[in-house]
Design a protein around this motif. Structure first.
Motif, PDB file in Angstrom:
ATOM      1  N   ILE A 132      -9.937   4.682  10.451  1.00 22.38           N
ATOM      2  CA  ILE A 132     -10.183   5.526   8.877  1.00 22.38           C
ATOM      3  C   ILE A 132      -8.854   5.464   8.241  1.00 22.38           C
ATOM      4  O   ILE A 132      -7.825   5.372   8.663  1.00 22.38           O
ATOM      5  N   GLU A 133      -9.018   5.867   6.796  1.00 24.12           N
ATOM      6  CA  GLU A 133      -7.798   6.035   5.878  1.00 24.12           C
ATOM      7  C   GLU A 133      -8.379   6.813   4.791  1.00 24.12           C
ATOM      8  O   GLU A 133      -9.425   6.642   4.170  1.00 24.12           O
ATOM      9  N   MET A 134      -7.450   7.884   4.636  1.00 22.75           N
ATOM     10  CA  MET A 134      -7.597   8.963   3.254  1.00 22.75           C
ATOM     11  C   MET A 134      -6.357   9.000   2.820  1.00 22.75           C
ATOM     12  O   MET A 134      -5.395   8.925   3.499  1.00 22.75           O
ATOM     13  N   ASP A 135      -6.634   9.142   1.430  1.00 21.37           N
ATOM     14  CA  ASP A 135      -5.148   9.462   0.698  1.00 21.37           C
ATOM     15  C   ASP A 135      -5.278  10.447  -0.446  1.00 21.37           C
ATOM     16  O   ASP A 135      -6.320  10.368  -1.144  1.00 21.37           O
ATOM     17  N   ALA A 160      -7.277  18.111   0.700  1.00 26.27           N
ATOM     18  CA  ALA A 160      -7.348  17.286  -0.779  1.00 26.27           C
ATOM     19  C   ALA A 160      -7.902  16.129  -0.881  1.00 26.27           C
ATOM     20  O   ALA A 160      -8.412  15.727  -1.875  1.00 26.27           O
ATOM     21  N   CYS A 161      -8.296  15.469   0.202  1.00 27.63           N
ATOM     22  CA  CYS A 161      -8.961  14.146   0.170  1.00 27.63           C
ATOM     23  C   CYS A 161     -10.374  14.519   0.010  1.00 27.63           C
ATOM     24  O   CYS A 161     -10.834  15.180   0.821  1.00 27.63           O
ATOM     25  N   LYS A 162     -11.237  13.622  -0.614  1.00 25.82           N
ATOM     26  CA  LYS A 162     -12.427  13.855  -0.636  1.00 25.82           C
ATOM     27  C   LYS A 162     -13.150  12.647  -0.449  1.00 25.82           C
ATOM     28  O   LYS A 162     -14.480  12.536  -0.193  1.00 25.82           O
ATOM     29  N   THR A 163     -12.689  11.564  -0.125  1.00 23.55           N
ATOM     30  CA  THR A 163     -13.140  10.206   0.449  1.00 23.55           C
ATOM     31  C   THR A 163     -12.280   9.729   1.561  1.00 23.55           C
ATOM     32  O   THR A 163     -11.260   9.890   1.587  1.00 23.55           O
ATOM     33  N   VAL A 164     -13.103   9.260   2.696  1.00 24.02           N
ATOM     34  CA  VAL A 164     -12.398   8.574   3.844  1.00 24.02           C
ATOM     35  C   VAL A 164     -13.074   7.395   3.742  1.00 24.02           C
ATOM     36  O   VAL A 164     -14.132   6.987   3.520  1.00 24.02           O
TER      37      VAL A 164
END
Length: 164
Positions: A80-83, A20-24
């Motif tokens: 890293i972080e993605m949401d 579902a995440c498209k950006t990290v």
């Protein structure tokens, strides 16, 4: 994790978050200090070993490329972080409001990918993640010019805050 009830450990649910995440967002440090950059990515996740690799591409110039190249063969340590935003949680009072989300956070080592075959592999993973039905033909000279990076994620956690 402070609230263990929000921890996501199920590999199927972690994969759903990644898909579902498209950006990290990638954080690292260089001689100017800490910085963070959002990037598109592709990924590999081994459900049995919990090994996660993120694949990225960029131009070969600029602050991030310089920082990542300067780490050499040892690789560049990163966070890293993605949401995924899942909407507002309403409440009776203003302080009862919150936000529903699913996220992944972690640390790892970023490495340059130099082999043409490995670059194509990484670019194909990125395209598969972002635009699965798009063609993956690369124009003349693109593979030589593009910079591809792989983050070997050492540790990561998943977290979710859902609607009540």
């Amino acid at each position: 994790m402070r609230l263990s009830k929000r921890e996501v450990t199920d590999m199927h649910k972690l994969r759903e978050i990644l898909e579902a995440c498209k950006t990290v967002r990638i954080a690292c440090v260089d001689d100017q200090g800490l910085f963070i950059v959002p990037m598109s990515f592709g990924f590999e996740l081994d459900d049995e070993t919990r090994r996660l690799s993120l694949w990225l591409h960029s131009a070969g110039e600029g602050r991030k490329a310089a920082a990542w190249k300067s780490a050499g063969d040892a690789g560049c340590p990163v966070a890293i972080e993605m949401d995924v935003e899942d909407g507002v949680i309403s409440g009776e009072h203003a302080c009862d409001y919150s936000f529903a989300y699913r996220s992944i956070m972690g640390t790892g080592t970023l490495h340059p990918v130099t082999s043409g075959e490995d670059k194509v592999y990484g670019l194909d993973l990125i395209m598969e993640h972002l635009a699965p039905d798009a063609p993956t033909a690369y124009g003349p000279g693109i593979i030589d010019r593009v910079h591809v990076w792989r983050i070997d994620v050492d540790e990561f956690t998943g977290k979710a805050r859902t609607h009540r």
